[in-house]
Design an enzyme around this catalytic site. Structure first.
Site, mmCIF file in Angstrom:
data_model
loop_
_atom_site.group_PDB
_atom_site.id
_atom_site.type_symbol
_atom_site.label_atom_id
_atom_site.label_comp_id
_atom_site.label_asym_id
_atom_site.label_seq_id
_atom_site.Cartn_x
_atom_site.Cartn_y
_atom_site.Cartn_z
ATOM 1 N N ASP A 75 -8.244 -58.842 37.184
ATOM 2 C CA ASP A 75 -9.059 -58.341 35.747
ATOM 3 C C ASP A 75 -10.190 -59.166 35.344
ATOM 4 O OD1 ASP A 75 -8.899 -56.761 33.377
ATOM 5 O OD2 ASP A 75 -7.968 -58.477 32.409
ATOM 6 N N ASP A 133 -2.944 -54.795 32.162
ATOM 7 C CA ASP A 133 -2.852 -55.438 33.558
ATOM 8 C C ASP A 133 -1.250 -55.048 34.020
ATOM 9 O OD1 ASP A 133 -5.520 -55.755 33.572
ATOM 10 O OD2 ASP A 133 -5.052 -57.991 32.599
ATOM 11 N N ASP A 141 -4.094 -60.550 32.365
ATOM 12 C CA ASP A 141 -3.713 -61.237 31.304
ATOM 13 C C ASP A 141 -3.336 -60.417 30.190
ATOM 14 O OD1 ASP A 141 -6.271 -60.333 30.552
ATOM 15 O OD2 ASP A 141 -6.280 -61.679 28.834
#
Lengths: 349, 1106
Positions: free
Chosen positions: B382, B757, B753
């Site tokens: 990410d 995700d 995080d």
């Protein structure tokens, strides 16, 4: 073995030295947790490997020589008698000879002593192609019964020789049932050689494995007679032939002690052996041998260890010389990171 | 399906239908524990195998040894894992009990009673006070707050630490608190689900609380189980979901256990051994039966019956099956579990992976997959909060065509902006008003008087903070009234509606009434493409687009602010539609979005804000190191394409021209996308031969089309490309991409995080969560949670690599030692009439596998082949783990050969040295066993790379323990080996034999290892030698620290050379209909081409096949 004492890794220098006092345990624990315990990282350097192999050779060859010498110092007389003791008329069918109870089984052998043999001289009988280690055979015994006698009832492990006519057999099992029963008497010149047949079994077996108050019971009473019989008046703990026989052998060819001659035999002595050839090895082609042997610190005569030591030792020396030659002729750049492929490619491109 | 909850109705049938509030997370009960646990354990093949063997051993006719030698370890192993389960379950029971026994105030028969939480039923009214934990899912009906608000801490639910506001539904507004416990009504709500963001329900109150309308309920009107009530004196609510049916209870699930590549390989090898074992059993079984019929019947002393039972033919094969059963070591599972547990602990303990800012250590939630870390091939990351700090700082803005903050890089210090604010320029004031109001931030007055903002989104926080610094201070929010202090004056706004942000809409708006002039205004903020198309016709949006472009080039996050004045009746008309949409039960989100769309048009764009999200420390170095290690990176972000590319450039993700090349896949229609994909594929396949770093960029829209219609071609592309940037992707697309790579048989690691995700993290082979500012949601779902992205380097290169190496050794060694003893048994059968006799006694066999050979190898958990520094300097060495070079059929064949060789050595030497009068079975067995123990001690020694004190203790201590244990056993008169060991130790020939076994067994292995080590060294060996030489290990591939700050690289690119950025670089794409940009063409970059070749995907693939 390949610990190279001098080579402590960079880890150990990085890690703070362990305090000796009370914090030692704590520091150890934290080093363990951080995987940073001081470690020694040996590396197979040419010098070290060549030296190790050389040392191995130089240690092993002398040991091998000493061992071989000890083994060669043992004198033994081996006499195979199973074939020769069969009368001519039974040569074609040895099995019927041994099964025929009417035929006398006594036989005489003449042995010549080539060299002076020092007492104690051990008498062994050797059986070849005899599978004391067969699965059916080796399990067919009851250690509890041997120690406790009839007080111990569960003899299921002794199958198929656990009972006869509804009564338990003591000692039960195939091993005891097939007890070796050839006997030997030795005559030197005119006098009979005294053969000590006491203390031939392990003391621990006599004292702790075979009962002092367990007497043979219902033994060899069946229709099928196996090997030797036992005197029902002597407790198992004193039946040393049985105890020796019950120590099964791991190999299909083995020697078991028969007795000891406790006087020296001179060179050129002639020994006449009167033997009772009772035991049936004919049906399966087993051999029977009589062995008279002295003993060394290594036991009986067995060149294997000495030869193997010399072989291993000399191979080690040859190998180390080969490595030395390789190293001198073709020295390798040692730990050269330029040889790493990713670096090589970096150079070329 | 719906559920109807009758409020406060003690006679209603709902009390019976729905479960009570007893929470139960237990897997077992006291009664079903044993059968259920055993059933679970026996559902594994290995355990079934062991059970079968153990059962066969009960048949005394075929068992070679005492059944205890298998039952003992089996029961031990089962007891260990059963007690672990029981302990876990007991702890769950305790925590459940604590929650169930908690006393709460519940209304029963119209009277408030103090009851245990487990007695709450659906429909009960529950009273809570400040700081109470919410016992079940409640719909609010009253609070102490006159505005009907309450504050909730939801950390236990979603990990977000900020306070959330919850409001009572409008129907309950104004009900006197004394009457609350008499309230009656019905709540129509969906059946329990696990979506903690959605609750689409309706409330209707019964007389006397007559309310004509059906009142819509949303998640805003609920308080969910396990949250805490804060800053509110009391609330009361109706229980709608209870017990295990709450949102929390539903979302709790046991994730599928992940299997590492290594476990799969070990299983495969186990299978191979099993087949080998069957072959041996069949061959020996036939040989045994033949020997029995031809030979054994002649041996009268064996007394074979002429007629055996029907199963006679089976007896010998089954005996061999039991003899060979130890080929598959029962101890391997326990040893592996122990080792894996320790690997996880090492990660938890690692002091170098503690985030010093937050003091948060790394944590391995999943203890079983550490080896996979060393085999990672793809990392999907990410962007926001993972690569960046997610610490948003307002940097620049563009108001009405004027760029602020370009010179200083900080708009807050731009004198022109400050002047404009001071002079009260209306554009700027409007701009600041939107910044301050258009959000869901809650200001909290701290004791010192300073205002703290509780924001759900970091961007909003940054905007409100920036507005406050520019003298537009958002002071307080009481109910719907917002208080703004601008310079000295205090302004009030009444919030009428909040049109919430969703990832589909990509914007949020508020409708407020300006209390000064009673005007109603709509304030919007959102992504440029979600705002600019809706601006009023005639407004020039070009400057804004340019500003967005420019800021994005710098890697800044942009938001477009806009507003519109609403007419009173327009608002009222719309408000009715909105209310209706809000109370639908079906497709509510979509309906609301549609209604919102009707208001959000003809906007007047005010300006663009640019927020900086700094890169985390060490990100470029980490990515560079891991890329050198042959790991491919894909960046999946919801952010804009340009922002994503800039971040990618600044963190070494892609290399700039001319070394790197970006290939864009875009298009709005299927056709365009497919053409674009074909072109990219062509370029890719040509450029793989060049040392060039090619990456493709795809956006969410094109990705959707690709995944739907061109999956195969896209898979090809994914295999070719080492790097990819996927922007504007949704959480489910992230997960789809992970799945795509997994389907190509790659080991994937997903790192993220945020809540978006979570799906990707759960989907990937390894999920890593960064415990960052977006809460702990990702970290909780992940297998590993780390504080900072840079720890990934250590996690993979140090922990992953060591774990792989250690497990590779442990597993192969376990097979080696079991095979060793098994081969000896097989050889022995050749001299025991192929009858299946065991040479070794039961005690020795059991202790050999469980004790003698298990302890020394366990300390290999401390073994390090290379020091951590060396690995970090030569990350390429990870290739050995990735390609599975240390555990594969050929290395295994080596160990197999070694065990065969050692078995021959031990067997030949033992039976020859202990021949004739020494051939007593127990003695020969012990000689052979001693030989095995000595050999294995030296094998472990030879294979250990670094010796700590523990290794010495375990290896040599184990050897001593072997003798001590055997002396003890030899001292027991009833044992089979009474006096044997004393007897042997007193014989010189015993020691001579043992040393001969060691020398003959280890000599050739030492020589072979030395030869390989010196003349055919692997990379690992070379580095070991280099390490041994000491000194700095320099190599060309070293990573020099490269301070690549965002500003330095990007600013010249985007600002001083604005023309360059649209220069076209399309050597192969000249026929492209779409203008194709090359990114960062103006900046000269060097790149380590050395690595691009080595680790180009084709290379690693080739090596893998070897």
């Amino acid at each position: 073995m390949d610990v190279d004492g001098g080579s402590t890794s960079s880890d150990s220098t990085r890690v703070r030295s362990i305090p000796i006092h009370s914090g030692q345990c704590k520091a150890f624990l934290s080093q363990f947790k951080q995987q940073s315990l001081p470690a020694c990282k040996p590396v197979l350097t040419p010098a070290w490997v060549i030296a190790t192999l050389l040392l191995l050779g130089f240690v092993f060859i002398p040991i091998g020589l000493v061992t071989l010498h000890a083994s060669r110092g043992v004198l033994e007389i081996v006499d195979r008698y199973d074939a020769d003791c069969v009368p001519e008329e039974f040569k074609g069918n040895k099995a019927s000879y041994i099964k025929d109870t009417s035929v006398p089984k006594n036989c005489t052998r003449i042995l010549k002593v080539h060299k002076y043999m020092k007492a104690p001289i051990y008498i062994y009988y050797q059986l070849d192609n005899y599978y004391q280690n067969h699965r059916r055979y080796v399990k067919s015994r009851s250690d509890q019964q041997l120690l406790h006698g009839l007080k111990y009832n569960d003899t299921s492990s002794c199958k198929p020789e656990e009972s006869n006519n509804g009564l338990p057999v003591v000692p039960c099992g195939l091993i005891a049932w097939s007890l070796f029963n050839d006997t030997y008497t030795f005559i030197r010149g005119t006098a009979e050689l005294r053969v000590n047949r006491k203390n031939i079994a392990w003391k621990s077996d006599r004292d702790h494995k075979f009962g002092k108050h367990v007497y043979p019971f219902n033994f060899q009473n069946g229709t099928l007679i196996g090997g030797g019989k036992l005197d029902p008046n002597i407790p198992l703990g004193d039946q040393e032939d049985l105890i020796v026989w019950m120590r099964t052998s791991a190999l299909p060819s083995f020697r078991k002690i028969y007795g000891r001659i406790e006087e020296d035999l001179e060179a050129d002595d002639v020994i006449v052996v009167h033997l009772m050839n009772n035991y049936n090895t004919y049906s399966f082609g087993g051999k029977k041998k009589l062995v008279i042997s002295t003993s060394s610190w290594l036991g009986g005569r067995n060149d294997f260890l000495g030869v193997a030591y010399i072989f291993v030792g000399s191979s080690a020396i040859i190998l180390s010389l080969v490595f030395l030659l390789l190293h001198v002729k073709n020295p390798r750049p040692y730990g050269d990171t330029a040889y790493l492929s990713w670096n090589r490619k970096g150079i070329s491109s | 399906m719906k559920r109807f909850v009758y409020i406060n109705d003690d006679e209603s049938p709902t009390q019976e239908i729905y479960c009570d509030n007893r929470i139960s997370n237990r897997k077992y009960t006291l009664l079903n524990f044993l059968p259920k646990n055993l059933w679970e354990q026996f559902s594994r093949f290995m355990n079934q195998y062991f059970l079968l063997i153990a059962c066969l051993q009960l048949w005394s006719l075929i068992t070679p040894v005492n059944p205890a030698s298998t039952w003992g370890p089996l029961i031990f192993i089962f007891a260990v894992s059963a007690s672990k389960e029981a302990w876990d379950d007991y702890n769950r029971y305790l925590s459940d009990k604590k929650a169930n026994d908690k006393e709460v105030w519940v209304v029963r028969q119209g009277i408030k009673k103090h009851l245990q939480a487990q007695d709450i039923h659906v429909g009960n009214i529950v009273w809570l006070r400040e700081n109470d934990e919410v016992p079940c899912d409640l719909v609010l009906i009253g609070t102490s707050d006159p505005q009907g608000l309450c504050y909730l801490e939801t950390a236990a639910l979603d990990g977000e630490t900020d306070l959330k506001t919850r409001a009572i539904p409008s129907a309950c507004m104004g009900i006197d608190s004394d009457l609350l416990h008499k309230i009656k009504g019905v709540i129509e709500c969906p059946n329990p689900d696990k979506d903690i963001r959605r609750f689409d329900a309706n409330l209707r109150l019964f007389p006397p609380f007559i309310d004509n309308d059906v009142c819509p309920l949303t998640i805003k009107n609920t308080i969910l189980q396990s949250c805490y009530l804060r800053n509110t004196e009391w609330v009361c609510g109706v229980a709608v979901y209870t017990g295990n049916e709450t949102k929390l209870g539903m979302s709790r699930g046991i994730p599928e256990p992940k299997l590492t590549a290594m476990d799969a390989m070990i299983d495969k090898l186990t299978g191979a051994i099993f087949v080998f074992q069957i072959v041996v059993v069949i061959v020996l079984g036939i040989a045994g039966n033949v020997w029995k019929d031809t030979e054994a019947r002649k041996h009268w002393y064996v007394l074979y019956p002429n007629e055996g039972p029907w199963y006679e033919l089976l007896v010998i094969p089954l005996r061999f099956e039991l003899l060979c059963s130890i080929m598959i070591p029962i101890s391997i599972k326990v040893s592996l579990d122990l080792m894996k547990g320790l690997y996880a602990k090492f990660i938890d303990w690692d002091a170098e992976m503690i985030d010093h800012e937050t003091g948060c250590p790394s944590h391995a939630t999943n203890t079983a997959i550490s080896e996979d870390l060393g085999q990672v091939e793809y990392i999907l990351t990410d962007k926001t909060g993972t690569l960046t700090e997610n610490k948003m700082v307002f940097r620049r803005c563009c108001i009405n065509g004027i760029f602020y903050g370009n010179e200083s890089g900080n708009a807050l210090k731009d004198a022109r902006l400050l002047n404009a604010v001071a002079s009260g320029s209306p554009d700027v004031i409007q701009f600041l008003t939107v910044m301050a109001i258009c959000n869901t931030v809650i200001p909290v007055q701290s004791k010192t008087g300073a205002i703290l903002y509780k924001a759900q989104s970091q961007d909003e926080d940054a905007l409100v903070q920036a507005a406050a610094k520019l003298h537009m201070v958002f002071v307080s929010k009481s109910g719907n009234i917002l208080e703004i202090r601008y310079n000295a004056s205090v302004l009030h706004y009444e919030v009428l509606e909040i049109l919430e942000f969703t990832s589909e809409r990509k914007r949020m708006s508020v409708v407020v009434r300006d209390c000064q002039n009673r005007k109603i205004i709509l304030l919007s903020k959102g992504a440029d493409e979600a705002i600019l198309p809706y601006t009023a016709a005639g407004q020039q949006t070009r400057t804004f687009s340019e500003a967005v472009e420019q800021y994005a080039q710098m890697g800044l996050r942009t938001l477009c602010l806009a507003w519109r004045e609403l007419k009173e009746d327009e608002y009222h008309e719309w408000s009715l539609m909105f209310r209706e949409a809000s109370s639908t039960l079906v497709d509510r989100e979509w309906r609301i979005a549609e209604v919102c769309q009707r208001l959000e048009h003809d906007l007047e764009a005010l300006g663009i804000t640019a927020i900086e999200d700094r890169l985390q420390d060490g990100v470029p170095e980490t990515i560079e190191t891991l890329r050198k290690a042959g790991i491919n990176f894909w960046m999946l972000t919801g952010d804009k394409q340009n922002t994503a590319i800039q971040i990618a450039l600044s963190c070494n993700f892609i290399s700039p021209e001319p070394k790197g090349q970006l290939l864009l896949i875009d298009g709005k229609t299927e056709d365009e996308v497919s053409r674009s994909l074909e072109r990219v594929l062509l370029t890719m396949s040509i450029t793989t031969s060049e040392p060039k770093d090619v990456a493709f960029v795809v956006d969410g829209w094109a990705l959707e089309i690709l995944l739907k219609h061109y999956r195969k071609a896209f898979t090809d592309l994914a295999i070719l490309s080492r790097t990819a940037i996927c922007c504007r992707v949704t959480p489910s697309q992230k997960a789809q991409l992970v799945e795509l790579l997994k389907s190509c048989d790659y080991r994937t690691l997903a790192v993220g995080d945020g809540g978006n995700d979570v799906r990707m993290i759960q989907q990937a082979d390894i999920g890593v969560g960064i415990s960052g500012r977006e809460g702990l949601q990702a970290a909780r779902a992940a297998d590993y949670s780390i504080g900072k992205f840079r720890f990934l380097k250590r996690l993979i290169l140090v922990h992953g690599r060591y774990s792989y190496n250690r497990t590779a050794f442990l597993s192969q060694y376990s097979f080696y030692k079991s095979l060793l003893i098994c081969f000896i048994q097989i050889f022995f059968s050749f001299i025991s009439g192929v009858s299946g006799t065991s040479l070794f006694n039961s005690v020795s066999l059991m202790a050999y596998n469980v004790f003698y050979t298990s302890i020394p190898v366990l300390v290999s958990v401390l073994d390090k082949d290379l020091s951590e520094e060396t690995v970090m300097q030569h990350p390429q060495i990870l290739f050995y783990c990735q390609a599975g070079r240390l555990l594969n059929p050929s290395t295994f064949a080596g160990w197999f050969g070694r065990s065969l060789f050692h078995a021959i050595v031990v067997f030949i030497i033992s039976i020859n040295a202990y021949a004739y009068e020494k051939s007593e079975m127990e003695e020969v067995a012990m000689v052979a066993l001693s030989g095995c123990i000595w050999l294995q001690a030296f094998v472990v020694t030879l294979e250990t790379n670094s010796f700590t004190i523990l290794q010495h203790l375990a290896i040599w201590g184990n050897l001593i323990a072997f003798y001590v244990i055997n002396w003890i056993v030899s001292a027991i008169p009833s044992s089979g080996m009474y006096t044997i060991m004393f007897r042997l130790c007193g014989q010189p020939s015993y020691w001579i034999t043992v040393f001969l076994i060691v020398a003959a067994g280890m000599g050739p292995i030492l020589a072979l290892k030395y030869f390989r080590y010196t003349y055919r060294p692997s990379k690992i060996n070379t580095l070991q030698q280099a390490e041994r030489l000491g000194g700095p290990i320099l190599s060309l591939g070293n990573i020099e620290p490269q301070p690549r700050s965002l500003e330095k690289e990007v600013s010249p690119l985007s600002i001083t050379q604005p023309k360059n950025r649209s220069s076209v670089y399309e050597p192969l794409l000249s026929d492209s209909p779409n203008a194709r940009r090359s990114f960062g063409s103006g900046t000269p970059f060097d790149f380590f081409q050395s690595q691009s070749r080595l680790s180009s995907s084709s290379y690693s693939r080739n090596c893998k096949d070897n």
